[in-house]
Design an enzyme around this catalytic site. Structure first.
Site, PDB file in Angstrom:
ATOM      1  N   HIS A  29       4.289 -10.026 -11.272  1.00 45.85           N
ATOM      2  CA  HIS A  29       4.611 -10.478  -9.923  1.00 45.85           C
ATOM      3  C   HIS A  29       5.530 -11.697  -9.877  1.00 45.85           C
ATOM      4  O   HIS A  29       6.321 -11.842  -8.940  1.00 45.85           O
ATOM      5  CB  HIS A  29       3.315 -10.793  -9.153  1.00 45.85           C
ATOM      6  N   ASP A  35      -5.192 -10.287  -6.170  1.00 37.59           N
ATOM      7  CA  ASP A  35      -4.628  -9.269  -5.275  1.00 37.59           C
ATOM      8  C   ASP A  35      -5.004  -7.881  -5.794  1.00 37.59           C
ATOM      9  O   ASP A  35      -4.236  -6.923  -5.703  1.00 37.59           O
ATOM     10  CB  ASP A  35      -3.112  -9.413  -5.157  1.00 37.59           C
ATOM     11  N   HIS A  64       3.633 -13.433   3.372  1.00 39.42           N
ATOM     12  CA  HIS A  64       4.404 -12.357   4.001  1.00 39.42           C
ATOM     13  C   HIS A  64       5.284 -12.969   5.091  1.00 39.42           C
ATOM     14  O   HIS A  64       5.233 -12.573   6.255  1.00 39.42           O
ATOM     15  CB  HIS A  64       3.480 -11.267   4.549  1.00 39.42           C
TER      16      HIS A  64
END
Length: 392
Positions: free
Chosen positions: A258, A281, A202
């Site tokens: 993804h 995830d 992130h």
């Protein structure tokens, strides 16, 4: 001393080699030996497995937000952590880190204490905790709530640096995802020195800042490519830093959603063997038929093979590690042995548990998965205790 149990009849992948005609001998929660079937100890209780199956090290997933209808952020309790581990066990995962995403400080500590208690339970399958945030980039927040994103303060650091020793007392680990541009090197070094496994994620960091963070103690990357800027000619960013630093570990979500297959092929071609591992995830729908759930007040929809907000933002993944292994083998051409290592040995090594998990060898934990020819799960063993998925 417990009576030995011998598992014979299946092929055995030890994590290093594929063996025919061998048996795995267990004593309690530990692998005692891998021997030719003719050398099974006379005192052992023998279980004959289907001849078309493959026994392999149990899978290790370092990023599991939820499963079986349970979300760790929603209910950061011991019971939730254990329920998630139980649900994922049916998918071949014998050890995992329940993952707590960006939230307020009090709730983060609640999650850590719950995971610590769960880790202390013998045979729980809970291996510690993964804190995904809150020290991340607002620019690359994904579904993380921006109002909870913050910089570390002295109380955070005192608490976090004490955690690894507490978890290590039960064989557990603390993994933390953070954005290198949001945490300075002195803090990175303090966290890493305390035993926190640091992972960049992130993040919108430059490749230069990411490289500095790698030298300051960051060990790897969380769901590489996702929640990161794209590679540009004059702004290579964190992805290129991950590709060019041989020592850096790279976790990836291999679900066909993804990350584009060509990016995964590039990653596997560039990185040294052993540095790429699979994560899920995973979110609550995994292992259930549900079509939606709530994440921090927002509705997440299960549609088109994705978990996403109503505006299409990805929110975790609808996958388990067995499915990720199949995707690597069938869609990416990864050899079965390496795909299995990517789901077991490599993630165990990333968090420092390769001395106990990821191989079938004397002294390793008796955490195993028995796979059918289509690479679906027949049976798992956690701490030597079997649970069959076969209804026959």
């Amino acid at each position: 001393m417990p009576t030995p149990t011998a598992l014979q009849g299946a092929r055995v992948f030890t994590g290093d080699q594929l063996l025919e005609g061998h048996a795995v001998v267990l004593e309690g929660d530990t692998v005692h030996a891998v021997v030719p079937a003719s050398a099974i100890p006379p005192s052992a209780t023998v279980h004959t497995l289907p001849g078309d199956t493959l026994i392999a090290p149990g899978f290790v997933d370092v990023q599991v937000n939820g499963a079986g209808g349970v979300l760790f952020n929603d209910t950061p309790t011991v019971e939730a952590a254990l329920a998630i581990a139980s649900a994922m066990r049916a998918c071949g995962t014998t050890g995992l880190l329940p993952t707590f995403i960006t939230d307020d400080a009090a709730r983060m500590r609640e999650a850590c204490e719950a995971a610590l208690t769960a880790t202390s339970r013998p045979g729980s399958g809970v291996l510690g905790i993964h804190l995904e945030g809150p020290f991340i980039s607002r620019e690359r927040a994904g579904v993380h709530v921006p109002s909870f994103i913050r910089a570390p303060d002295p109380r955070d650091l005192d608490y976090l640096t004490a955690l690894p020793r507490r978890f290590a007392a039960h064989g557990g680990r603390v993994l933390m995802t953070l954005a290198p541009e949001c945490v300075d090197d002195a803090i990175l070094r303090r966290l890493a020195t305390s035993g926190v496994v640091l992972s960049a994620g992130h993040t919108a960091a430059t490749s230069e800042r990411t490289t500095q963070a790698l030298h300051a103690g960051v060990r790897g990357f969380t769901h590489l490519f996702n929640a990161m800027p794209p590679v540009m000619n004059r702004q290579p960013g964190p992805v290129v830093a991950a590709l060019t630093h041989d020592d850096a570990w790279c976790g990836v979500i291999a679900d066909g959603v993804h990350v584009h297959a060509d990016n995964l092929r590039l990653l596997l071609k560039v990185k040294p063997p052993g540095k790429v591992f699979l994560v899920t995830d995973a979110m609550p729908p995994v292992g259930t038929p549900v079509t939606s759930f709530t994440l921090q007040g927002r509705t997440i929809l299960r549609r088109h093979g994705r978990l996403e907000t109503e505006d299409g933002t990805l929110a975790g993944a609808d996958i388990d590690l067995t499915a990720a292994v199949r995707h690597c083998v069938h869609s990416l051409g990864v050899p079965v042995e390496e795909a299995l290592r990517m789901a077991s040995l490599h993630p165990a090594a990333f968090i420092g548990l390769h001395g106990h998990r990821g191989r079938i060898a004397p002294g390793q934990r008796a955490d195993l998965v028995l796979l059918k020819p289509d690479l679906s799960v027949h049976t798992t063993w956690v701490a030597g205790q079997a649970k069959s998925n076969d209804s026959h």
